[in-house]
Write a protein that holds these residues in place. Structure first.
Motif, PDB file in Angstrom:
ATOM      1  N   THR A  43      70.805  79.395  44.344  1.00 13.54           N
ATOM      2  CA  THR A  43      70.776  79.772  42.532  1.00 13.54           C
ATOM      3  C   THR A  43      69.709  78.850  41.833  1.00 13.54           C
ATOM      4  OG1 THR A  43      72.557  78.276  41.977  1.00 13.54           O
ATOM      5  CG2 THR A  43      73.193  80.573  42.705  1.00 13.54           C
ATOM      6  N   THR A  44      69.476  79.055  40.611  1.00  9.27           N
ATOM      7  CA  THR A  44      68.664  77.971  39.785  1.00  9.27           C
ATOM      8  C   THR A  44      69.033  78.402  38.284  1.00  9.27           C
ATOM      9  OG1 THR A  44      66.504  77.498  39.282  1.00  9.27           O
ATOM     10  CG2 THR A  44      66.696  79.727  39.264  1.00  9.27           C
ATOM     11  N   ALA A  45      69.186  77.453  37.741  1.00 12.90           N
ATOM     12  CA  ALA A  45      69.534  77.686  36.311  1.00 12.90           C
ATOM     13  C   ALA A  45      68.307  77.565  35.377  1.00 12.90           C
ATOM     14  CB  ALA A  45      70.691  76.452  35.719  1.00 12.90           C
ATOM     15  N   ILE A  46      68.481  78.477  34.090  1.00 14.68           N
ATOM     16  CA  ILE A  46      67.499  78.509  33.382  1.00 14.68           C
ATOM     17  C   ILE A  46      68.033  78.094  31.953  1.00 14.68           C
ATOM     18  CG2 ILE A  46      65.758  80.032  32.041  1.00 14.68           C
ATOM     19  CD1 ILE A  46      65.799  81.405  34.703  1.00 14.68           C
ATOM     20  N   ARG A  47      67.588  77.070  31.350  1.00 11.36           N
ATOM     21  CA  ARG A  47      68.090  76.818  29.885  1.00 11.36           C
ATOM     22  C   ARG A  47      67.179  77.182  28.783  1.00 11.36           C
ATOM     23  NH1 ARG A  47      67.605  72.588  26.099  1.00 11.36           N
ATOM     24  NH2 ARG A  47      66.087  71.563  27.484  1.00 11.36           N
ATOM     25  N   TYR A  48      67.681  78.060  27.610  1.00 19.60           N
ATOM     26  CA  TYR A  48      66.965  78.258  26.473  1.00 19.60           C
ATOM     27  C   TYR A  48      67.710  78.110  25.139  1.00 19.60           C
ATOM     28  CZ  TYR A  48      69.930  82.445  26.516  1.00 19.60           C
ATOM     29  OH  TYR A  48      71.113  83.318  26.446  1.00 19.60           O
ATOM     30  N   GLN A  49      66.991  78.187  24.133  1.00 18.76           N
ATOM     31  CA  GLN A  49      67.442  77.871  22.872  1.00 18.76           C
ATOM     32  C   GLN A  49      66.949  78.866  21.814  1.00 18.76           C
ATOM     33  OE1 GLN A  49      66.373  73.632  22.807  1.00 18.76           O
ATOM     34  NE2 GLN A  49      64.860  74.048  21.162  1.00 18.76           N
ATOM     35  N   ILE A  50      67.517  78.936  20.815  1.00 17.37           N
ATOM     36  CA  ILE A  50      67.136  79.862  19.732  1.00 17.37           C
ATOM     37  C   ILE A  50      67.830  79.238  18.543  1.00 17.37           C
ATOM     38  CG2 ILE A  50      66.718  81.947  20.993  1.00 17.37           C
ATOM     39  CD1 ILE A  50      69.424  82.940  19.755  1.00 17.37           C
ATOM     40  N   PRO A  51      66.772  79.225  17.426  1.00 11.36           N
ATOM     41  CA  PRO A  51      67.202  78.600  16.108  1.00 11.36           C
ATOM     42  C   PRO A  51      67.984  79.479  15.130  1.00 11.36           C
ATOM     43  CG  PRO A  51      64.813  79.008  15.932  1.00 11.36           C
ATOM     44  CD  PRO A  51      65.612  79.510  17.272  1.00 11.36           C
ATOM     45  N   ARG A  52      68.029  80.735  15.531  1.00 11.83           N
ATOM     46  CA  ARG A  52      68.868  81.690  14.537  1.00 11.83           C
ATOM     47  C   ARG A  52      69.473  82.935  15.465  1.00 11.83           C
ATOM     48  NH1 ARG A  52      63.600  82.170  13.502  1.00 11.83           N
ATOM     49  NH2 ARG A  52      63.575  80.644  11.817  1.00 11.83           N
ATOM     50  N   ASP A  53      70.552  83.556  14.731  1.00 11.63           N
ATOM     51  CA  ASP A  53      71.035  84.831  15.524  1.00 11.63           C
ATOM     52  C   ASP A  53      70.149  85.623  15.848  1.00 11.63           C
ATOM     53  OD1 ASP A  53      73.207  82.839  14.924  1.00 11.63           O
ATOM     54  OD2 ASP A  53      74.156  84.518  13.569  1.00 11.63           O
ATOM     55  N   GLY A  54      70.131  86.298  16.959  1.00 11.14           N
ATOM     56  CA  GLY A  54      69.224  87.764  17.309  1.00 11.14           C
ATOM     57  C   GLY A  54      69.320  88.008  18.452  1.00 11.14           C
ATOM     58  N   ASN A  55      68.342  89.033  18.834  1.00 10.53           N
ATOM     59  CA  ASN A  55      68.622  89.640  20.345  1.00 10.53           C
ATOM     60  C   ASN A  55      67.430  88.563  21.251  1.00 10.53           C
ATOM     61  OD1 ASN A  55      70.003  91.792  19.534  1.00 10.53           O
ATOM     62  ND2 ASN A  55      68.249  92.852  18.727  1.00 10.53           N
ATOM     63  N   VAL A  56      67.891  88.468  22.516  1.00  9.63           N
ATOM     64  CA  VAL A  56      67.194  87.769  23.426  1.00  9.63           C
ATOM     65  C   VAL A  56      67.187  88.355  24.909  1.00  9.63           C
ATOM     66  CG1 VAL A  56      67.235  85.663  24.880  1.00  9.63           C
ATOM     67  CG2 VAL A  56      67.829  85.358  22.493  1.00  9.63           C
ATOM     68  N   GLY A  57      66.117  88.527  25.486  1.00  7.39           N
ATOM     69  CA  GLY A  57      65.764  88.968  26.640  1.00  7.39           C
ATOM     70  C   GLY A  57      65.408  87.922  27.735  1.00  7.39           C
ATOM     71  N   ILE A  58      65.870  87.699  28.705  1.00  5.23           N
ATOM     72  CA  ILE A  58      65.295  86.952  29.810  1.00  5.23           C
ATOM     73  C   ILE A  58      65.195  87.718  31.082  1.00  5.23           C
ATOM     74  CG2 ILE A  58      65.806  84.837  31.196  1.00  5.23           C
ATOM     75  CD1 ILE A  58      65.609  84.310  28.312  1.00  5.23           C
ATOM     76  N   LYS A  59      63.905  87.669  31.449  1.00  4.20           N
ATOM     77  CA  LYS A  59      63.468  88.534  32.608  1.00  4.20           C
ATOM     78  C   LYS A  59      62.513  87.807  33.629  1.00  4.20           C
ATOM     79  CE  LYS A  59      63.551  92.870  29.750  1.00  4.20           C
ATOM     80  NZ  LYS A  59      62.968  93.931  29.150  1.00  4.20           N
ATOM     81  N   ILE A  60      62.947  88.313  34.876  1.00  4.26           N
ATOM     82  CA  ILE A  60      62.162  87.709  36.036  1.00  4.26           C
ATOM     83  C   ILE A  60      61.341  88.521  36.615  1.00  4.26           C
ATOM     84  CG2 ILE A  60      62.542  86.866  38.490  1.00  4.26           C
ATOM     85  CD1 ILE A  60      64.234  85.166  36.528  1.00  4.26           C
ATOM     86  N   TYR A  61      59.854  87.791  36.974  1.00  5.73           N
ATOM     87  CA  TYR A  61      58.939  88.737  37.340  1.00  5.73           C
ATOM     88  C   TYR A  61      58.208  88.397  38.447  1.00  5.73           C
ATOM     89  CZ  TYR A  61      58.967  90.786  32.562  1.00  5.73           C
ATOM     90  OH  TYR A  61      59.375  91.443  31.517  1.00  5.73           O
ATOM     91  N   ASN A  62      57.746  89.305  39.417  1.00  2.00           N
ATOM     92  CA  ASN A  62      57.046  88.847  40.805  1.00  2.00           C
ATOM     93  C   ASN A  62      55.703  88.202  40.454  1.00  2.00           C
ATOM     94  OD1 ASN A  62      55.602  91.061  40.946  1.00  2.00           O
ATOM     95  ND2 ASN A  62      57.159  91.818  42.633  1.00  2.00           N
ATOM     96  N   LEU A  63      54.988  87.936  41.448  1.00  3.72           N
ATOM     97  CA  LEU A  63      53.573  87.519  41.316  1.00  3.72           C
ATOM     98  C   LEU A  63      52.628  88.663  40.784  1.00  3.72           C
ATOM     99  CD1 LEU A  63      52.466  85.002  43.906  1.00  3.72           C
ATOM    100  CD2 LEU A  63      52.243  84.727  41.515  1.00  3.72           C
TER     101      LEU A  63
END
Length: 426
Positions: free
Chosen positions: A364-384
């Motif tokens: 596994t691997t962990a990804i940290r993200y931050q946002i300064p205000r409430d809202g919609n967020v998408g985190i997506k993985i792509y290949n080469l």
């Protein structure tokens, strides 16, 4: 120390008396003999005759005591316990020589040997695959070597002592160093996860020499750890690295050499794989001889997870300067406070997507993200090839700092092939 002993490890090649790691195996089929009184005993000490007189902290000795808990003493002692302490300290035995004072247990596994190497005028004591108490699969192999003062001269006539480490499993809270008869003078190289600022790490292939020969330095920098500061303003802002916090770590390095350490670059690493680093590189610039310089404009970014339970964390700073002509590794131990709550109340000022950890990933691997205000967020993985592989997050979140884990599977639940992948926050 105050008496006049110095300690050199085998990285101190610029100071004239660094030892060379040169393991001479005395355990079978080598020429050594078992120290039968202690080799199969837990917490046992025996006293042996030395094959030559040895002066130690100004006093001549003809005997040496060996304890199954990883220490020796010049002369007699009945002390036999593995409850190691700092150096100097009135706790423990006098005239101590401690290559690995710890709660060891050769009755669980391992043996202890001695040998007089007459050709090289030295007496060798070897702990071979000796187990930690209560952990028989965790084993240490090291030697303490006493050199005959008649053949290895020093300004005071005191004997030189060498420690060698062939197989280091876990130094843990061990004590490494030497101490005098009144237990008020000594050299503490390592104790309880803390190294002397000038020490190299205890690891396979390490050698230490204790001698009263003073250093003979050449023209070189000599970089040591001086201090550190924690900026946890996005956490509870108490200046302590707490479990569950992201923080910036400012480090101050000191140059005890005799020339400037120019264009000094560093890379930070950590022994505990739970701890993540978003920025492990820092440039210090020039550190003139005798001065202290901090990475005040280029700190390290560190994350300690909330399930981290240790009270300290050990880091190593890999140093390079002077166009690659000087390099060293500087150990750094920081205090870690208990887990904190309410971090999300300290909202970040900007959007951020950090480097995943570990990278490359294991299972596994962990990804940290931050946002300064409430809202919609998408985190997506792509290949080469730019093809979408996995959606890790797609929804509404409140302002704050978050960590999301990818298990190496696609949206269909199948493991993806090994290779390079990218992630994006939308």
């Amino acid at each position: 120390d105050e008496y006049g002993y110095y300690c050199y490890d085998n990285t101190d090649t610029l100071y004239g008396f660094a030892p060379t790691y040169d393991w001479f195996e005395i355990a079978p089929p080598g020429p050594g003999s078992t120290i039968s009184a202690i080799t199969n005993e837990d917490a046992r000490t025996t006293t042996l005759s030395l094959p030559f007189d040895c002066k130690y902290y100004g006093t001549n000795h003809t005997t040496i005591s060996v304890c199954s808990n990883g220490f020796l003493t010049l002369g007699y002692t009945s002390y036999r316990f593995g409850d190691n302490s700092a150096i100097p300290d009135t706790h423990g035995p006098a005239n101590m020589v401690a290559p690995f004072w710890f709660d060891l247990d050769p009755s669980e596994h391992g043996n202890i040997y001695q040998y007089y190497d007459e050709d090289n005028h030295r007496w060798i004591c070897e702990f071979k695959n000796v187990a930690h108490y209560g952990a028989p699969s965790v084993r240490e192999t090291f030697q303490a070597i006493i050199l005959d003062p008649d053949y290895y001269e020093t300004p005071t006539g005191d004997g030189e002592i060498i420690f060698q480490y062939e197989d280091v499993a876990n130094p843990s809270t061990a004590t490494v160093g030497i101490e005098n008869s009144t237990q008020d003078v000594g050299i503490q190289y390592y104790y309880n996860y803390n190294y002397d600022p000038a020490a190299a790490t205890i690891q396979d292939g390490r050698a230490l020499k204790f001698t009263t020969n003073p250093p003979q330095p050449s023209e070189t920098p000599w970089i040591l750890f001086h201090d550190y500061e924690i900026d946890d303003s996005f956490g509870n802002n108490d200046g302590v690295a707490n479990a569950g916090e992201d923080f910036k770590m400012y480090v101050y390095l000191e140059n005890l050499g005799n020339i400037t350490a120019s264009s000094l670059d560093t890379k930070l690493s950590v022994t505990d794989t739970l701890i993540g680093m978003d920025d492990s590189l820092s440039f210090f610039g020039d550190i003139p001889a005798g001065e202290v310089v901090g990475d005040t404009t280029d700190p390290y970014d560190v994350h300690i997870p909330s399930d981290f339970t240790d009270t300290t964390a050990l880091f190593y700073i890999y140093v390079e300067s002077n166009g690659g002509e000087y390099g060293t590794v500087v150990p750094l131990t920081i205090e870690v406070g208990p887990p904190i709550t309410g971090i999300q109340e300290n909202k970040p000022l900007v959007y951020g997507l950090a480097q995943n950890f570990p990278n490359p990933m294991n299972s596994t691997t962990a990804i940290r993200y931050q946002i300064p205000r409430d809202g919609n967020v998408g985190i997506k993985i792509y290949n080469l090839a730019g093809m979408h592989v996995r959606t890790l997050m797609d929804g509404s979140v409140k302002a704050g700092v978050y960590v999301i884990v990818w298990d190496g599977r696609n949206d269909e639940g199948k493991l993806v092939p090994n290779g390079l992948y990218f992630y994006r926050m939308e």
